[in-house]
Design a protein around this motif. Structure first.
Motif, PDB file in Angstrom:
ATOM      1  N   GLY A 170       0.825  -1.216   0.000  1.00 48.60           N
ATOM      2  CA  GLY A 170       0.000   0.000   0.000  1.00 48.60           C
ATOM      3  C   GLY A 170       0.855   1.260   0.000  1.00 48.60           C
ATOM      4  O   GLY A 170       0.567   2.226  -0.717  1.00 48.60           O
ATOM      5  N   GLN A 173       2.322   1.753  -3.424  1.00 50.79           N
ATOM      6  CA  GLN A 173       1.301   2.128  -4.417  1.00 50.79           C
ATOM      7  C   GLN A 173       0.883   3.594  -4.204  1.00 50.79           C
ATOM      8  O   GLN A 173       0.874   4.380  -5.148  1.00 50.79           O
ATOM      9  N   ARG A 174       0.579   3.940  -2.953  1.00 50.82           N
ATOM     10  CA  ARG A 174       0.078   5.305  -2.695  1.00 50.82           C
ATOM     11  C   ARG A 174       1.184   6.353  -2.751  1.00 50.82           C
ATOM     12  O   ARG A 174       1.051   7.372  -3.394  1.00 50.82           O
ATOM     13  N   ASP A 175       2.290   6.087  -2.056  1.00 57.38           N
ATOM     14  CA  ASP A 175       3.300   7.136  -1.866  1.00 57.38           C
ATOM     15  C   ASP A 175       4.319   7.200  -2.996  1.00 57.38           C
ATOM     16  O   ASP A 175       4.935   8.235  -3.216  1.00 57.38           O
ATOM     17  N   ASN A 177       3.537   5.779  -6.146  1.00 58.23           N
ATOM     18  CA  ASN A 177       2.793   5.731  -7.406  1.00 58.23           C
ATOM     19  C   ASN A 177       3.142   4.517  -8.278  1.00 58.23           C
ATOM     20  O   ASN A 177       3.192   4.628  -9.506  1.00 58.23           O
ATOM     21  N   SER A 246      -4.381  -1.194 -10.369  1.00 62.77           N
ATOM     22  CA  SER A 246      -3.422  -0.802  -9.331  1.00 62.77           C
ATOM     23  C   SER A 246      -4.170  -0.403  -8.061  1.00 62.77           C
ATOM     24  O   SER A 246      -5.195   0.284  -8.121  1.00 62.77           O
ATOM     25  N   GLY A 247      -3.664  -0.878  -6.921  1.00 65.20           N
ATOM     26  CA  GLY A 247      -4.279  -0.531  -5.641  1.00 65.20           C
ATOM     27  C   GLY A 247      -5.428  -1.437  -5.248  1.00 65.20           C
ATOM     28  O   GLY A 247      -6.005  -1.287  -4.181  1.00 65.20           O
TER      29      GLY A 247
END
Ligand SMILES: NC(=O)c1ccc[n+]([C@@H]2O[C@H](COP(=O)([O-])OP(=O)(O)OC[C@H]3O[C@@H](n4cnc5c(N)ncnc54)[C@H](O)[C@@H]3O)[C@@H](O)[C@H]2O)c1
Length: 328
Positions: A170, A173-175, A177, A246-247
């Motif tokens: 996570g 993916q979030r921080d 990209n 993604s995510g």
């Protein structure tokens, strides 16, 4: 036939394992060039024997908790990494608790850092598990359920490491990209399972073939859902290839639910029809979940995937493999 992975270079960690070797076959059949990595902690070279002469398959023997650059040194192109390396059966991960928490946490971090620094467009697909739901208060289990897991019990080297692995996914993916996807795999069975790894299906098949009583922990009323490996691999291939996921975290498993004792009875009837099974009851180990059943609505909606192989058919194929092994 469309090849989902045509011209792609794909890394599979845990390639010599049960699921990893079938996934490797599925990727090769769909046009990929596969780099398989394994240190044989719980995998077997025999699972890869048929790929020895395949020009599209490269095997690297390495521990994936090492910095990824150490073993994937000068790969010019990587399109996806499937991270499956990890002991998966309770006896095996309890035998290797440190290796288990490291491969699911630190190796996940190493692989994602490598993607971030070297191949930022590559997808990363993490093999998580239904065990992240622990002893569930929700039934069947949907992806939105956060679970009920003992952070410091006999199964936590696996369960909690998978949960930390999901956290690491996570973050990247979030921080950072990156394209990171999580699949929560439910009990899967089929040919190439290690007969000695202690999981329920290989244990019952081995006991059936040896005319031994079936070992049941507790009273055998706890339930499991079993997915045949070809079905699982179809789901993984779709999940790893489709755009726009993604995510996403998705359950992959077969919702058919069987009590453990009933599982032994079905296997017994297939091996020794018209005879009565014998059971040997033992104390239930700590933190053994009482119910397990995936809600696969999301997989149906997003991937157009659901299992097609019924339990008895899958068991017959698995039996054939175990019978062949027994003749060596
Ligand atoms: N089979 C299932 O029912 C199931 C259910 C849920 C999740 N999973 C997950 O799917 C993955 C594959 O499971 P499996 O059933 O094929 O298990 P397996 O034990 O057959 O395969 C795991 C493979 O990973 C390798 N490995 C372990 N640590 C390693 C390391 N540090 N470096 C390199 N290789 C390493 C092993 O040698 C083995 O070949 C695991 O991540 C497991 O947690 C499996």
């Amino acid at each position: 036939m469309t090849e989902m992975y045509a011209n792609q270079t794909v890394v599979v960690t845990g390639t010599a394992g049960f699921v990893g070797s079938h996934l490797t076959d599925g990727l090769l059949a769909n046009g990929a060039r596969v780099i398989g990595v394994d240190n044989f902690l719980t995998g077997r070279a025999s699972n890869l024997e048929h790929l020895k002469e395949n020009p599209n398959f490269t095997f690297i023997e390495s521990d994936v908790t090492l910095p990824t650059i150490n073993y994937l040194t000068d790969q010019p192109k990587i399109d996806a990494i499937f991270h499956l390396a990890s002991p998966a059966s309770p006896p095996r991960y309890q035998e290797h608790p440190v290796e288990t928490y490291l491969v699911n946490s630190y190796a996940t971090h190493q692989l994602l850092q490598y993607i971030k620094n070297v191949h930022p467009r590559a997808k990363f697909i993490f093999a998580s598990t239904s065990e992240v739901y622990g002893e569930p208060h929700e039934h069947p289990q949907k992806e939105g359920y956060w679970g009920n897991v003992n952070p410091n019990g006999v199964r936590s080297c696996y369960d909690e490491a998978k949960r930390l692995g999901e956290t690491i996914c996570g973050v990247h993916q979030r921080d950072f990209n990156l394209d990171v996807r999580i699949m929560r795999i439910f009990n899967t069975y089929g040919p190439r399972m290690d007969p000695r790894d202690g999981r329920v299906i290989p244990q019952f098949i081995t006991q059936a073939l040896a005319h031994q009583p079936y070992t049941i922990y507790g009273d055998g009323s706890q339930t499991r859902s079993y997915c045949y490996v070809n079905d699982l691999v179809d789901g993984i291939l779709k999940f790893g290839s489709m755009l726009g996921l993604s995510g996403i975290t998705v359950n992959l498993g077969n919702p058919g639910e069987y009590a453990v004792k009933q599982t032994a009875e079905i296997i017994h009837q297939l091996v020794h029809p018209n005879t009565q099974p014998e059971f040997e009851f033992r104390t239930l180990p700590g933190d053994d979940p009482t119910r397990r059943q995936p809600d696969i609505t999301l997989a149906i909606d997003k991937l157009g995937w659901q299992p097609t192989i019924d339990f008895r058919t899958g068991i017959k194929h698995t039996l054939e493999y175990f019978q062949e092994l027994a003749t060596y």
